[in-house]
Structure formats: structure tokens, C-alpha cells
Design a protein around this motif. Structure first.
Motif, PDB file in Angstrom:
ATOM      1  N   LEU A  59       0.822  -1.206   0.000  1.00 42.12           N
ATOM      2  CA  LEU A  59       0.000   0.000   0.000  1.00 42.12           C
ATOM      3  C   LEU A  59       0.850   1.246   0.000  1.00 42.12           C
ATOM      4  CD1 LEU A  59      -2.203  -1.984   0.442  1.00 42.12           C
ATOM      5  CD2 LEU A  59      -2.997  -0.696   2.390  1.00 42.12           C
ATOM      6  N   GLY A  60       0.412   2.218  -0.779  1.00 42.06           N
ATOM      7  CA  GLY A  60       1.033   3.541  -0.766  1.00 42.06           C
ATOM      8  C   GLY A  60       0.010   4.528  -0.249  1.00 42.06           C
ATOM      9  N   ASN A  61       0.481   5.703   0.138  1.00 44.46           N
ATOM     10  CA  ASN A  61      -0.406   6.639   0.795  1.00 44.46           C
ATOM     11  C   ASN A  61      -0.414   7.989   0.097  1.00 44.46           C
ATOM     12  OD1 ASN A  61      -1.961   7.833   2.814  1.00 44.46           O
ATOM     13  ND2 ASN A  61      -1.193   6.279   4.232  1.00 44.46           N
ATOM     14  N   ASP A  93      -4.330   4.500  -0.986  1.00 47.02           N
ATOM     15  CA  ASP A  93      -5.521   5.081  -0.400  1.00 47.02           C
ATOM     16  C   ASP A  93      -5.697   6.484  -0.971  1.00 47.02           C
ATOM     17  OD1 ASP A  93      -6.805   5.499   3.000  1.00 47.02           O
ATOM     18  OD2 ASP A  93      -7.789   5.242   1.069  1.00 47.02           O
ATOM     19  N   PHE A  97      -8.828   9.779   4.581  1.00 46.41           N
ATOM     20  CA  PHE A  97      -8.756   9.234   5.952  1.00 46.41           C
ATOM     21  C   PHE A  97      -7.572   9.830   6.699  1.00 46.41           C
ATOM     22  CE2 PHE A  97      -9.580   6.207   9.223  1.00 46.41           C
ATOM     23  CZ  PHE A  97      -8.353   5.832   9.730  1.00 46.41           C
ATOM     24  N   ASP A 147     -13.188   9.475   0.234  1.00 49.54           N
ATOM     25  CA  ASP A 147     -14.380   9.236   1.060  1.00 49.54           C
ATOM     26  C   ASP A 147     -14.249  10.013   2.358  1.00 49.54           C
ATOM     27  OD1 ASP A 147     -12.207   7.715   1.925  1.00 49.54           O
ATOM     28  OD2 ASP A 147     -13.506   6.241   2.893  1.00 49.54           O
ATOM     29  N   CYS A 149     -14.575   9.257   6.321  1.00 49.70           N
ATOM     30  CA  CYS A 149     -14.691   8.190   7.324  1.00 49.70           C
ATOM     31  C   CYS A 149     -14.991   8.836   8.669  1.00 49.70           C
ATOM     32  CB  CYS A 149     -13.368   7.419   7.384  1.00 49.70           C
ATOM     33  SG  CYS A 149     -13.244   6.299   8.770  1.00 49.70           S
ATOM     34  N   ILE A 188     -15.774   2.685  -1.654  1.00 44.02           N
ATOM     35  CA  ILE A 188     -15.640   2.430  -0.207  1.00 44.02           C
ATOM     36  C   ILE A 188     -17.001   2.569   0.465  1.00 44.02           C
ATOM     37  CG2 ILE A 188     -14.500   3.078   1.941  1.00 44.02           C
ATOM     38  CD1 ILE A 188     -12.212   4.278   0.283  1.00 44.02           C
ATOM     39  N   GLN A 190     -19.459   3.147   3.330  1.00 47.46           N
ATOM     40  CA  GLN A 190     -19.447   3.831   4.616  1.00 47.46           C
ATOM     41  C   GLN A 190     -20.802   3.611   5.290  1.00 47.46           C
ATOM     42  OE1 GLN A 190     -16.994   4.998   6.254  1.00 47.46           O
ATOM     43  NE2 GLN A 190     -15.403   5.353   4.692  1.00 47.46           N
ATOM     44  N   GLY A 216     -15.132   0.612   4.496  1.00 51.13           N
ATOM     45  CA  GLY A 216     -14.392   1.576   5.288  1.00 51.13           C
ATOM     46  C   GLY A 216     -15.136   1.883   6.569  1.00 51.13           C
ATOM     47  N   GLY A 217     -14.557   2.817   7.338  1.00 50.29           N
ATOM     48  CA  GLY A 217     -15.242   3.291   8.531  1.00 50.29           C
ATOM     49  C   GLY A 217     -15.413   2.248   9.603  1.00 50.29           C
ATOM     50  N   LEU A 218     -14.589   1.206   9.574  1.00 42.96           N
ATOM     51  CA  LEU A 218     -14.593   0.213  10.658  1.00 42.96           C
ATOM     52  C   LEU A 218     -13.181   0.151  11.246  1.00 42.96           C
ATOM     53  CD1 LEU A 218     -16.841  -2.575   9.084  1.00 42.96           C
ATOM     54  CD2 LEU A 218     -17.472  -0.881  10.832  1.00 42.96           C
ATOM     55  N   ALA A 219     -13.068  -0.482  12.410  1.00 41.21           N
ATOM     56  CA  ALA A 219     -11.801  -0.448  13.159  1.00 41.21           C
ATOM     57  C   ALA A 219     -11.438   1.010  13.427  1.00 41.21           C
ATOM     58  CB  ALA A 219     -10.681  -1.150  12.391  1.00 41.21           C
ATOM     59  N   TYR A 245     -12.551  -5.518   0.270  1.00 39.18           N
ATOM     60  CA  TYR A 245     -11.352  -5.062   0.979  1.00 39.18           C
ATOM     61  C   TYR A 245     -11.781  -4.360   2.266  1.00 39.18           C
ATOM     62  CZ  TYR A 245      -7.508  -1.535   1.650  1.00 39.18           C
ATOM     63  OH  TYR A 245      -6.529  -0.699   2.141  1.00 39.18           O
ATOM     64  N   MET A 247     -10.732  -2.100   5.153  1.00 37.44           N
ATOM     65  CA  MET A 247      -9.633  -1.140   5.270  1.00 37.44           C
ATOM     66  C   MET A 247      -9.136  -0.991   6.713  1.00 37.44           C
ATOM     67  SD  MET A 247     -10.795   1.784   2.564  1.00 37.44           S
ATOM     68  CE  MET A 247      -9.125   2.136   2.001  1.00 37.44           C
TER      69      MET A 247
HETATM   70  N1  LIG Z   1      -8.995   2.093  10.305  1.00 35.18           N
HETATM   71  C1  LIG Z   1      -9.886   2.018   9.304  1.00 35.18           C
HETATM   72  C2  LIG Z   1      -9.633   2.751   8.044  1.00 35.18           C
HETATM   73  C3  LIG Z   1      -8.339   2.873   7.493  1.00 35.18           C
HETATM   74  C4  LIG Z   1      -8.163   3.525   6.295  1.00 35.18           C
HETATM   75  C5  LIG Z   1      -6.779   3.641   5.715  1.00 35.18           C
HETATM   76  S1  LIG Z   1      -6.391   2.183   4.772  1.00 35.18           S
HETATM   77  C6  LIG Z   1      -4.881   2.562   4.040  1.00 35.18           C
HETATM   78  C7  LIG Z   1      -3.854   3.143   4.752  1.00 35.18           C
HETATM   79  C8  LIG Z   1      -2.655   3.417   4.108  1.00 35.18           C
HETATM   80  C9  LIG Z   1      -2.488   3.141   2.767  1.00 35.18           C
HETATM   81  C10 LIG Z   1      -3.529   2.548   2.059  1.00 35.18           C
HETATM   82  C11 LIG Z   1      -4.739   2.257   2.687  1.00 35.18           C
HETATM   83  C12 LIG Z   1      -9.288   4.058   5.600  1.00 35.18           C
HETATM   84  N2  LIG Z   1      -9.121   4.683   4.404  1.00 35.18           N
HETATM   85  C13 LIG Z   1     -10.212   5.193   3.794  1.00 35.18           C
HETATM   86  N3  LIG Z   1     -10.062   5.805   2.596  1.00 35.18           N
HETATM   87  N4  LIG Z   1     -11.466   5.112   4.307  1.00 35.18           N
HETATM   88  C14 LIG Z   1     -11.698   4.504   5.485  1.00 35.18           C
HETATM   89  O1  LIG Z   1     -12.860   4.437   5.932  1.00 35.18           O
HETATM   90  C15 LIG Z   1     -10.578   3.937   6.186  1.00 35.18           C
HETATM   91  C16 LIG Z   1     -10.739   3.276   7.402  1.00 35.18           C
END
Ligand SMILES: NCc1cc(CSc2ccccc2)c2nc(N)[nH]c(=O)c2c1
Length: 373
Positions: A59-61, A93, A97, A147, A149, A188, A190, A216-219, A245, A247
């Protein structure tokens, strides 16, 4: 012949699935755990090592890379794969977030989100269109929609507002992304912890006919049972022939439970971050190598592990490195954790293919509970 993006189910066991995502840069075996490479590096690991331990995708950010070194700069240097010497698939991502969790002075509107960099205070904007543009500049193989979150618990109307905004942003991302061969845009889902909102989000995204769907939106602060309940609410509304997936999840136990409920892809900073702090995950459960009880223990972590960091270094040595805050300690224990996560995913894939997931999950959990042999 250019391979397009395709998902192939190879086996099922209840709601659980095992399969392959085939892309020009390689195949992603699912269920898959995707190591997080936030600033164009899986912290403390050589890319060759990450591949060798079984990771098919990293994963890249967008948030971090747009701030430093900059998306246009990485594009000018040949893209993220070349930049970080990872020629295999990369998922990025969308950045929203991280903006909400890392930046200051952020302002969220229908257009997008403006914010100040947590690095140097410079001002930036992320819209659905700009997020897709940045992920394209990076050369990402799997692009995530922008999105919003919300953290839990939250009021239903707050979750509803964020879910509906995320749907409008998904449409804009789809328009901006187009239909490039060999690359995919994922939506994603939500909706907080509100079943009706989760169902509406899933159904609306599926109507957009995207290549994959994230939950998304969990954990984000809720107990595991609430997270699992939301997966069970959403799963029936997602198409069987597209990857799912989850997230930012999770612990080994989260992975086993979510795979059993039909999730195919995961990412989490836990194995890398915990490793840097001396906390490891093994088939005997968790261990904290800061603990003095390891100070004179000559045994390796797990002689049966295929990972050299787990089978060739004394716990006493690893304990010493952790206490001394040595770089090598962070590197070796990151390696231990990522190797275990990949070993767990390989075990889940095989168990699903052979129709014995229930037994595999029970045996795995029992070994964690038993602890050290
Ligand atoms: N902890 C949950 C979580 C984590 C990420 C980050 S996942 C990630 C992190 C770094 C690189 C790639 C993906 C999320 N990203 C998005 N866009 N939406 C969410 O609801 C969400 C929820």
C-alpha cells in the motif's frame, strides 16, 4: 497482450472465498494481507524481503506522498513502482482518511477537503478529482475513491451525511478515473454502525459497477463484534465476482473472523508498527520482547518458522536489541510479524480451498490461547 484487471474465485467455504486478482504487474492471491508502505517504504524492510515473505501487493499513501516528496516529482522519476523498487501491484488510499486523522486546520466541503500539512504547515486541497489525479501520477494499480470516514461511536445523522457525501465523491472519482486497462478503482462502503446506511451505501456503489468494493469506517474505535456485524450486514449486497477489501484491519483474530465472513483483502499498520515496538505476533499468540522474562532465553521465537528472524535469533538477543532501541531490533521484529501475517493468510487460503476453514480457525485460535509450547 496487456492483461486487464480480473478477479477469479478458486474456492469457497461458507461465506469465505479464495481467489486471484490478475493484473499487468502480477497476481494478488486472496485472502491477501497488504503491508502498508506509507512513505514509499514498508518501514524497516527491503522490498525484495517483502516479496520473498509472500506479499503480492503493498500500500502507498496519497496523503503522505503528495506532501513529501510530491506526486508530480514521483511521476517525473518514473512513478511509485520505480521510485520504491516494487515492480508488483500497489494499492493507494485516496488520502481523505489520513487528512482527517493527521492534518491540522482542515475544512471539508462538497468540493473536497483543504488542510495544512502536518510536516511543514503548507496548505493543500484534496478533491475526488485531485485524489484520482495523484493516484494516477503515482501509477497506482488499485485506486481508492475519496471518502469521508467517521469515527465511532457517532450520531446516525453524522454517519448518514458522511456516507452520502462519500457516494457523491465516488461518482466524481469514477468520472475522473475513466476506464484504463489493467487498473482498478474501488468504491468504499461507509455508513457507521447503522445497518440501513451500510446497505444503502453498498447498493449505491454496486450500481456504479466498480472493479472492487472496500468496507471503510470500521476499526475506528468500535468493538470487534460491531465491526463483524457490519461486515455481515454489507456482505450480501456486494457482488460475489468482485474483491472485498476491509480497510485498516487488523489483528490476526480480526483477519480470521473477517475472512470467514467473506472479506478478501486487508491492510493494517499493526504488524509493522507493533514490531518496531517489540511486540510480535506468532502462531503461539502475542509476545512482548521488552519483557524481562526473555533476557536469558536462548531459544529463537519459532524454530519451525520459515522466517530467519523467527528461527535464527535468540529471544535474549532480540530482547537486548529492543531494550537498546537498536535499528536491527525494529527490522527483525517487523520481519517476524509480516512473515507471520503472510503465513496466516497462506493458511487461510489453503484451508478455504480444501473446505476446512472452520477447523483451521479453531486450531489457530486454540494455539493462540495456549500460548508458548
Ligand atoms: N482504520 C480504518 C480505516 C483505514 C483507512 C486507511 S487504509 C490505508 C492506509 C494506508 C495506505 C492505504 C490504505 C481508511 N481509508 C479510507 N479511505 N477510508 C476509510 O474508511 C478507512 C478506514
Amino acid at each position: 497482450m496487456t492483461t486487464d484487471f480480473s478477479f477469479h474465485l478458486l474456492g469457497r467455504d461458507g461465506a469465505a472465498r479464495t481467489g486471484e486478482i490478475r493484473m499487468p504487474r502480477g497476481v494478488i492471491r486472496t485472502p491477501a494481507f497488504m503491508p502498508v508502505g506509507t512513505a514509499a517504504t514498508v518501514k524497516g524492510m527491503y522490498p525484495e524481503q517483502v516479496k520473498a515473505l509472500g506479499a503480492d501487493v503493498v500500500l502507498g499513501n496519497t496523503y503522505h506522498l503528495m506532501l513529501r516528496p510530491g506526486a508530480e516529482r514521483i511521476a517525473g522519476l518514473g512513478g511509485l513502482h520505480k521510485f520504491m523498487n516494487w515492480p508488483h501491484p500497489i494499492l493507494t488510499d485516496s488520502g481523505g482518511f489520513q487528512v482527517m486523522s493527521l492534518s491540522q486546520l482542515r475544512k471539508l466541503t462538497e468540493e473536497g477537503v483543504t488542510f495544512q500539512s502536518h510536516i511543514d504547515g503548507s496548505r493543500h486541497m484534496l478533491s475526488p478529482e485531485r485524489s484520482v489525479e495523484i493516484q494516477n501520477l503515482l501509477g497506482s494499480d488499485i485506486v481508492m475513491q475519496l471518502d469521508e470516514c467517521v469515527s465511532l461511536p457517532c450520531e446516525d445523522k453524522v454517519a448518514e451525511k458522511a456516507m452520502r457525501l462519500s457516494l457523491r465523491w465516488a461518482e466524481r472519482c469514477k468520472t475522473a478515473f475513466g476506464n484504463p486497462t489493467g487498473r482498478a478503482l474501488f468504491g468504499i462502503v461507509q455508513g457507521g454502525a447503522v445497518p440501513a446506511l451500510r446497505v444503502e451505501s453498498a447498493k449505491s456503489l454496486v450500481e456504479m459497477d466498480l472493479k472492487g468494493y472496500a468496507i471503510g469506517g470500521l476499526a475506528v474505535g468500535e468493538p470487534q463484534d460491531v465491526m463483524l456485524a457490519m461486515i455481515e450486514v454489507v456482505e450480501p449486497h456486494l457482488p460475489q465476482d468482485r474483491p472485498r477489501y476491509l480497510m485498516g484491519v487488523g489483528t490476526p483474530d480480526d483477519l480470521v473472523e473477517a475472512v470467514s465472513r467473506g472479506v478478501d483483502m486487508f491492510d493494517c499498520v499493526m504488524p509493522t508498527r507493533a514490531g518496531r515496538h517489540g511486540q510480535i505476533f506468532t502462531r503461539f499468540g502475542r509476545m512482548n520482547l521488552r519483557n524481562a522474562k526473555h533476557a536469558d532465553d536462548p531459544r529463537p521465537i519459532d524454530p519451525q518458522s520459515s522466517c530467519e528472524a523467527a528461527n535464527s535469533y535468540a529471544r535474549a538477543y532480540l530482547h537486548h536489541l529492543v531494550k537498546a532501541d537498536e535499528m536491527l531490533g525494529k527490522m527483525l521484529l517487523t520481519w517476524v510479524n509480516l512473515a507471520y501475517y503472510q503465513e496466516l493468510m497462506a493458511g487461510l487460503r489453503a484451508a478455504i480451498a480444501e473446505g476446512r476453514l472452520k477447523d483451521f480457525a479453531a486450531e489457530t485460535k486454540a494455539a493462540w490461547a495456549r500460548g508458548e509450547e
